[in-house]
Every structure is written in C-alpha cells, then in structure tokens.
Design a protein around this motif. Structure first.
Motif, short mmCIF file in Angstrom:
data_model
loop_
_atom_site.label_atom_id
_atom_site.label_comp_id
_atom_site.label_asym_id
_atom_site.label_seq_id
_atom_site.Cartn_x
_atom_site.Cartn_y
_atom_site.Cartn_z
N PHE A 1 60.35 35.95 20.76
CA PHE A 1 60.07 35.17 21.97
C PHE A 1 58.58 35.10 22.29
O PHE A 1 58.08 34.07 22.73
N TYR A 2 57.86 36.19 22.08
CA TYR A 2 56.44 36.24 22.46
C TYR A 2 55.48 36.02 21.29
O TYR A 2 54.27 36.23 21.45
N ASN A 3 55.96 35.58 20.15
CA ASN A 3 55.06 35.37 19.00
C ASN A 3 53.91 34.42 19.31
O ASN A 3 52.74 34.71 19.01
N LEU A 4 54.22 33.28 19.90
CA LEU A 4 53.16 32.29 20.20
C LEU A 4 52.21 32.80 21.26
O LEU A 4 50.99 32.52 21.21
N VAL B 1 46.76 35.19 22.68
CA VAL B 1 45.90 36.33 23.01
C VAL B 1 44.83 36.49 21.94
O VAL B 1 43.65 36.69 22.24
N LEU B 2 45.21 36.38 20.67
CA LEU B 2 44.23 36.45 19.59
C LEU B 2 43.23 35.30 19.67
O LEU B 2 42.04 35.48 19.38
N ASN B 3 43.69 34.12 20.06
CA ASN B 3 42.79 32.99 20.23
C ASN B 3 41.77 33.27 21.33
O ASN B 3 40.60 32.88 21.22
N PRO C 1 38.23 42.52 22.08
CA PRO C 1 39.30 42.97 21.18
C PRO C 1 40.05 44.19 21.70
O PRO C 1 41.27 44.25 21.58
N HIS C 2 39.34 45.14 22.31
CA HIS C 2 40.04 46.34 22.78
C HIS C 2 40.95 46.04 23.97
O HIS C 2 41.91 46.77 24.20
N HIS C 3 40.71 44.95 24.68
CA HIS C 3 41.63 44.57 25.75
C HIS C 3 42.87 43.87 25.19
O HIS C 3 43.95 43.98 25.76
N ALA C 4 42.73 43.19 24.09
CA ALA C 4 43.90 42.62 23.42
C ALA C 4 44.73 43.74 22.78
O ALA C 4 45.96 43.73 22.85
N GLU C 5 44.03 44.70 22.20
CA GLU C 5 44.72 45.79 21.51
C GLU C 5 45.45 46.72 22.46
O GLU C 5 46.32 47.48 22.04
N MET C 6 45.13 46.68 23.75
CA MET C 6 45.81 47.54 24.70
C MET C 6 47.25 47.09 24.93
O MET C 6 48.07 47.87 25.39
#
Length: 186
Positions: A137-140, A145-147, A156-161
C-alpha cells in the motif's frame, strides 16, 4: 508499551487489509502492547481495536465530539476520551503513545502520521514513526519520500527514521530498537 495506530475509517477494497490488520493487532497484543487509536468502530479502526480487545490488551480511543456519531464511537474500549476537535485528538494520542504506526487509510491517516513524523524531525518527541505496508500500500509513498531526499527537501537521516515493513515482528523489533536521529535544526 502503547502504540498509536492511524488507519482508515473504511476497510478498503482488498480483504487483505482487514486480514493483515487483524493479524497485526493479535500479534502486538500478544506481545504486551496496548493500542491508542481514533476511537471509531468502523473500517480498519474497528478491526484494529477489536483485534487488540480479543487478545485482552488495553485499548484507548480518542475521538472528537463531532465524529462520535459519524465514526460510530467504539463502546467496548478500555477507555474512550471525547475531545473537542482533531487537534486535541492528535495531541492526546501523541502524549499517550510510545510509537506511531500508519496502516492503510486515506488523507486523515497520512495527515496524522506525517504530523507525528514532522514532530519527531523537529525534536518535539523521540518516538518512532512507522508505515505498516500491507500489500504494498505504501510503496509509492516511500518512493516519494526518496524523491524528497533526492530533490534536497528532506535530509537522508530524516527519511531513514521512518520504519516501513509488512512484517509484524520486524515492525515491533524496529520500534523497540529505535534510536531517534539528531534534530532537524542541530
């Protein structure tokens, strides 16, 4: 441990959403986790509450007065708090919870988990935020988030959290071992 779950007030089109939600609730309750959620008795909200209750866990609902009738407030909870509005609901849930998990849902689900994640980035709390990725469901969203990272709008560390998984054991172990990154403005 109390985990706040944000999810749909509908069940979605795919029966896998209901099945996986029920299984997650049973698993977490069996691991000694209690639930904090929006207080409704419909959709995935009702499923997650009932699954915890079936296993004897405590379930704390928080619902705004004006949604009490629309979301059919669950009457079998450990505790149901009636609050003035959505702002009070989110603040109350955030204070009660040790972690936040988004299951499938709509705009409200995203708004709630994104606010919890933003608060974590700003250092308002150091609690984990997770996406339970039922049936991809959350793949896109994870691609988005990566975009944000690649476009320079998110460190990056906020995405990785963010924790994102479709495995209940991985979800709980990741929540338990979570270490907050440094705050956004440090």
């Amino acid at each position: 441990m109390k985990i706040a779950v944000f999810c749909g007030s509908s069940s979605g089109e795919n029966p896998a959403f209901v099945e996986a939600t029920r299984a997650l609730g049973h698993y977490l309750a069996g691991q000694g986790v209690d639930l904090v959620y929006g207080g409704g008795n419909v959709g995935l909200m009702g499923v997650i509450a009932d699954s915890f209750l079936e296993k004897g866990a405590k379930v704390y609902g928080v619902i705004p007065e004006y949604l009490k009738e629309r979301e059919l407030a669950h009457q079998g909870l450990t505790e149901l708090s009636i609050v003035a509005d959505m702002h009070e609901r989110k603040a109350s849930m955030a204070n009660m919870a040790d972690a936040f998990v988004a299951l499938p849902g709509g705009a409200g689900t995203l708004e709630e988990i994104f606010e919890a994640w933003t608060w974590a980035q700003l250092g308002h709390h150091a609690k984990p935020c997770a996406f339970y990725n039922i049936n991809g469901f959350y793949n896109l969203l994870m691609e988005m988030v990566l975009n944000m990272v690649h476009s320079g709008f998110l460190k990056p560390h906020h995405a990785e959290m963010l924790i994102h998984t479709d495995n209940a054991e991985t979800l709980l172990s990741s929540i338990r071992s979570y270490q907050a990154p440094r705050q956004k403005w440090t």
